[in-house]
Design a protein around this motif. Structure first.
Motif, PDB file in Angstrom:
ATOM      1  N   GLY A 130      35.232  40.861  44.815  1.00 51.55           N
ATOM      2  CA  GLY A 130      35.849  42.150  44.589  1.00 51.55           C
ATOM      3  C   GLY A 130      34.882  43.284  44.314  1.00 51.55           C
ATOM      4  O   GLY A 130      35.264  44.455  44.377  1.00 51.55           O
ATOM      5  N   ASN A 233      42.328  48.257  49.665  1.00 43.65           N
ATOM      6  CA  ASN A 233      41.539  48.238  48.444  1.00 43.65           C
ATOM      7  C   ASN A 233      41.568  49.585  47.725  1.00 43.65           C
ATOM      8  O   ASN A 233      41.496  50.644  48.360  1.00 43.65           O
ATOM      9  N   GLU A 259      41.720  44.651  45.072  1.00 45.33           N
ATOM     10  CA  GLU A 259      41.608  44.339  46.488  1.00 45.33           C
ATOM     11  C   GLU A 259      42.804  43.492  46.915  1.00 45.33           C
ATOM     12  O   GLU A 259      43.078  42.445  46.320  1.00 45.33           O
ATOM     13  N   THR A 299      43.024  40.421  44.335  1.00 44.54           N
ATOM     14  CA  THR A 299      41.864  40.385  43.453  1.00 44.54           C
ATOM     15  C   THR A 299      41.875  41.601  42.547  1.00 44.54           C
ATOM     16  O   THR A 299      41.935  42.741  43.026  1.00 44.54           O
ATOM     17  N   TYR A 328      40.723  36.438  40.765  1.00 44.18           N
ATOM     18  CA  TYR A 328      40.705  36.293  42.220  1.00 44.18           C
ATOM     19  C   TYR A 328      41.759  35.261  42.584  1.00 44.18           C
ATOM     20  O   TYR A 328      41.695  34.107  42.147  1.00 44.18           O
TER      21      TYR A 328
END
Length: 903
Positions: A130, A233, A259, A299, A328
């Motif tokens: 990330g 993102n 993300e 993430t 994550y």
């Protein structure tokens, strides 16, 4: 763009001859009395933990300015793969792997650590997932090459990468807004505002959004699913700088990154390779056959940091404290195969006479296979460092201490939909901890105006521990004639693992010392939060071992009776409704309980001498370590193989020079280096039996419990070899008339195994064929092209309304291997199996960028860029197992335009 590098012994000699006379001749010119810093923008580097000119730094480093990165379309750290000789960066299933001159790590488990330390504004980041989305409002990115043990500490074995953001400016109102659009429906928005608060404080807030469609193209029959490498993102960073006195500075910072998208699955090339088709024969490596469902990446990565600096007399005290939190979460399946002519036939065929009905069923089952995997990494890390230092000569020194702690929850699970016996795996580790302490000292003493000596020492104490459970699920389902197995459905639409909500970790719930079938079924059920809409495994598990029939189990119906295809699969079951038992395979659930402790000392010694103010020579030796680790328990709380700490000692001799060729200013830097790499570790997927055999060969006493299957496959990291890495590097450039600049960076690199024991070949699986042990002495290290070149030509042109600038850059990488076995088929050397192929053929890449800035103050700017112009999509990582040759690729050709307004 300016980048540093190093060169041949002949280049070093040539520079000494050319550089000194050039300086002597120029002393008659008044302007020659000025230092290089006075005649051009100085490239600043903090490799020594202090700001200095890159030309004055006696070592190997590179600096990428933030504006230069944007101009060439570089989006995140993975795009650095082709930008600097010696540096390779791969996104391996969402895990960022950094390798510098052949030193790196592919152990991406909760127990692994990177070998090249990543720092974000000087703070060590243990899990860089990330962090790519932090590449906005960036001042520069520094790459320090070679072990940085005394300066950067933990796990800087290969070197370090430091992303440095712009800090708040005191007394300055500043803001900008940037929008961009490119191919793949690429959209980006960036903005920044700097607000002064009185005369001695300021806020700076910046943010970005970046999104694009998938770089993959699903060309298969199922078009309602998306495939990997789509991004969505968002990130924001806020900083507050307060300088209440001339001596005291307080910087508070926070950042948040989110993300989303479809992540990074890679593509399994085992199919085309098995049919004699080489990867380079496939027109587009990102044309794939998608199936089942769309991968989901989520993430979240945020951090808080405080840096307090007090300038006492005659030293400065600096304290940095940081907290970072990463979650994550990736729930995905991989494409069935890359596209190639005949692929649909290969997915339908059983290698027998064609049968339209059967072949169509086989194709539909391949497309409707919901085998899936999920990774969850929840990492909380704490970083605290106290430094006392003096940056003014003649005695420049630094003393300090560092404390680092990381707490992790780590989860990995998979389902084997329609599996033959195999229904999946689960590694569920709620308690993974690491701690590191270090104290260090480093000093440079100026013997005289030209000669300096540097020494450094650092002691580090590391420890890791883990508690959890590992399981492999296998269910034998059949009748009295053992008509068995094909088609158990597990992981279909709506399926969810329990993950951290699991409540049973020890399957022996009644504590009688035995694990019954009922307890195994209960354990597996406890690992599922929700079964899928078309799963039938839940019905089978709820029945448990039975005598009688499974008539009430959905899908247990008579299938098409076909003479030519015994055992035809029909919606989850073989062609029988007479199931009389469901029995799990035993000895495949075991508790994890491991730990390791180690301490080591890093050191460095360097001599540097100024032949003239513009000609530097230096010699250095420096060490670095990468923390050891431990592996999975071979049985519940049983034997866990450990990995010793890796060690590299670097020897380097170099020179840096600036001189004049007529009216043209030139730069030529060079070095020769040798890395002595001890106890190098490799990672592979191996069976418990193979691991035990290997450990026994090392003289270990291996006690494998009765509760573990010898055929169970686990990840295994082991010390295998001592290696040597050496080479010559030359970097230079010319400042030509008309503001035209040419730069180049050339590396010749040799990297090979010097001494090695025979190691298990993880490209083979024991339940298919015996795992052989291989001699890898003399093999070339992965990711080490022998020749690497980067060069660029750029210009800035003043026009009446502002300025125009452009840059053309090119990079070359010669052939390289992606595994330590170098594509060798030991058993069939004259007819090697293509699935063992791990070579990446040599290639060129080209980047273009151009911009127009309006007005003297550049309040408006327009840019266009094209990255990887020739669309060379090359493998950045390859994973080879018995049934896989999975490849991850560099970014395809991207291009676009941006507009920025400065307020």
């Amino acid at each position: 763009m300016r980048k540093i590098a190093f060169g041949t012994a002949s280049s070093i000699a040539m520079v000494m001859v050319m550089g000194a006379p050039a300086y002597a001749q120029s002393t008659d010119e008044p302007e020659a009395e000025e230092s290089p810093a006075a005649t051009e923008d100085v490239i600043v580097v903090t490799a020594e933990r202090r700001e200095q000119s890159l030309q004055d730094y006696a070592g190997t480093a590179a600096v990428f300015k933030g504006d230069d990165l944007r101009a060439r379309g570089i989006q995140d750290i993975t795009d650095f793969n082709d930008e600097l000789p010696g540096l390779t960066v791969a996104n391996n299933g969402g895990n960022v792997e950094i390798w510098i001159r052949g030193v790196g790590s592919s152990n991406n488990t909760e127990l692994g650590d990177p070998a090249a330390a990543f720092h974000y504004d000087g703070v060590y980041v243990p899990r860089p997932s990330g962090i790519g989305s932090a590449f906005f409002d960036i001042e520069r990115v520094e790459v320090n090459v070679g072990p940085q043990g005394t300066l950067r500490g933990r796990n800087a074995l290969a070197g370090s990468v430091n992303a440095i953001s712009w800090k708040p400016g005191l007394g300055v109102w500043d803001a900008n807004l940037e929008v961009g659009y490119g191919n793949y429906d690429h959209k980006e928005f960036r903005g920044m505002i700097n607000v002064p608060v009185g005369d001695n404080a300021a806020f700076r807030v910046s943010g970005m959004y970046l999104g694009h469609d998938s770089y993959y193209n699903n060309v298969g029959p199922i078009q309602n699913v998306d495939v990997a490498e789509q991004e969505d993102n968002k990130a924001i960073r806020a900083q507050f700088l307060w300088e209440p006195t001339e001596r005291l500075s307080i910087l508070l910072a926070g950042d948040y990154i989110h993300e989303e998208g479809t992540g990074y699955t890679g593509t399994n090339y085992a199919g085309p390779l098995g049919n004699g088709i080489l990867p380079e024969e496939i027109e587009d490596p990102r044309d794939v056959i998608g199936n089942a469902f769309t991968p989901i990446l989520d993430t979240k990565h945020y951090g808080l940091r405080a840096t307090i600096t007090y300038e006492a007399d005659p030293f400065t005290v600096e304290f940095t404290s940081s907290y970072r939190d990463l979650v994550y979460n990736y729930d995905a399946n991989a494409p069935l195969t890359p596209f190639y002519p005949g692929v649909i036939g290969d997915l339908s065929s059983r290698g027998e006479e064609p049968n339209t009905i059967i072949d169509d069923i086989i194709l539909q089952e391949n497309l409707d296979n919901f085998s899936r995997f999920q990774f969850i990494t929840d990492s909380e890390s704490y970083y605290n460092e106290l430094r006392i230092f003096n940056n003014e000569g003649p005695f420049i020194w630094s003393l300090g201490g560092m404390y680092f702690k990381e707490n992790q929850y780590a989860f990995l699970a998979s389902t084997g939909d329609r599996g033959l016996f195999f229904q999946g795996i689960e590694f569920n580790n709620p308690d993974v901890n690491a701690e590191s302490w270090s104290i260090y000292g480093d000093a440079t003493f100026e013997i005289n105006d030209r000669f300096r000596i540097t020494g450094g020492l650092r002691w580090t104490d590391d420890q890791k521990s883990r508690r959890g459970v590992a399981a492999r699920y296998g269910l034998a389902l059949g009748d009295g004639n053992f008509n068995c197995c094909m088609g158990v459905r597990y992981g279909t639409e709506g399926f969810e693992f329990a993950g951290r909500d699991r409540t049973i970790f020890d399957p022996d719930t009644n504590g009688d010392g035995n694990v019954s079938n009922e307890e195994i079924f209960a354990f597996q059920l406890n690992g599922v939060r929700q079964f899928g809409l078309r799963d039938n495994l839940d019905d089978i598990l709820n029945f448990g071992p039975l005598e009688g029939h499974f008539d009430d189990v959905p899908g247990a119906v008579e299938c098409l009776d076909t003479v030519s295809f015994d055992g035809l699969v029909c919606d989850g079951f073989a062609n029988t409704s007479q199931f009389t038992y469901a029995v799990p395979f035993r000895d495949q659930i075991f508790l994890q309980d491991g730990e390791i402790k180690d301490d080591f000392i890093d050191w460095r010694l360097r001599l540097e001498y100024d032949i003239t103010p513009d000609n530097l020579v230096y010699a250095l030796v420096a060490s670095g370590h990468k923390s050891g680790t431990f592996n999975d328990n071979l049985g519940s709380n049983g034997f866990f193989p450990t990995t010793e700490t890796e060690n590299v000692i670097l020897y380097e001799f170099g020179t840096k020079n600036e001189f004049w060729i007529g009216d043209v200013k030139a730069k030529l830097n060079g070095s020769a280096f040798y890395n002595d790499y001890q106890d190098q570790a490799f990672s592979a997927l191996l069976s418990v039996e193979t691991i035990a055999d290997f450990e026994l060969e090392q003289g270990e006493v291996v006690d494998i419990g009765d509760d573990v299957s010898l055929a169970l496959i686990v990840g295994y990291t082991f010390n295998a070899a001592d290696s040597e890495i050496y080479g010559l590097n030359v970097e230079g450039g010319l400042e030509l008339p008309a503001n035209l600049n040419w730069d180049f960076n050339l590396l010749w690199l040799e990297a090979k195994i010097k001494d090695s024991q025979e190691i298990p070949d993880g490209r083979f699986q024991p339940d298919v064929e015996a795992v052989p042990f291989r001699n890898i002495a003399g093999k070339r290290l992965p990711r080490t092209p022998r020749w690497q070149l980067n060069t660029s030509l750029s210009q800035n042109i003043d026009v009446s309304s502002g300025s125009i600038d452009w840059v053309i850059s090119a990079g070359y990488r010669s052939d390289t291997f992606q595994t330590i076995f170098n594509s060798e088929d030991y058993e069939q050397p004259n007819n090697p199996r293509l699935r063992l192929n791990d070579v990446v053929k040599g290639y060129w890449t080209f980047d273009l960028g151009a911009g127009y800035s309006h007005g003297d103050d550049g309040k408006f700017r327009f840019e266009v860029y094209a990255n990887n112009v020739t669309n060379k999509q090359k493998e950045s990582a390859i994973i080879i197992t018995q049934f896989d040759n999975t490849r991850f690729f560099t970014r395809p050709r991207t291009y676009g335009a941006r507009m920025r307004v400065n307020f």
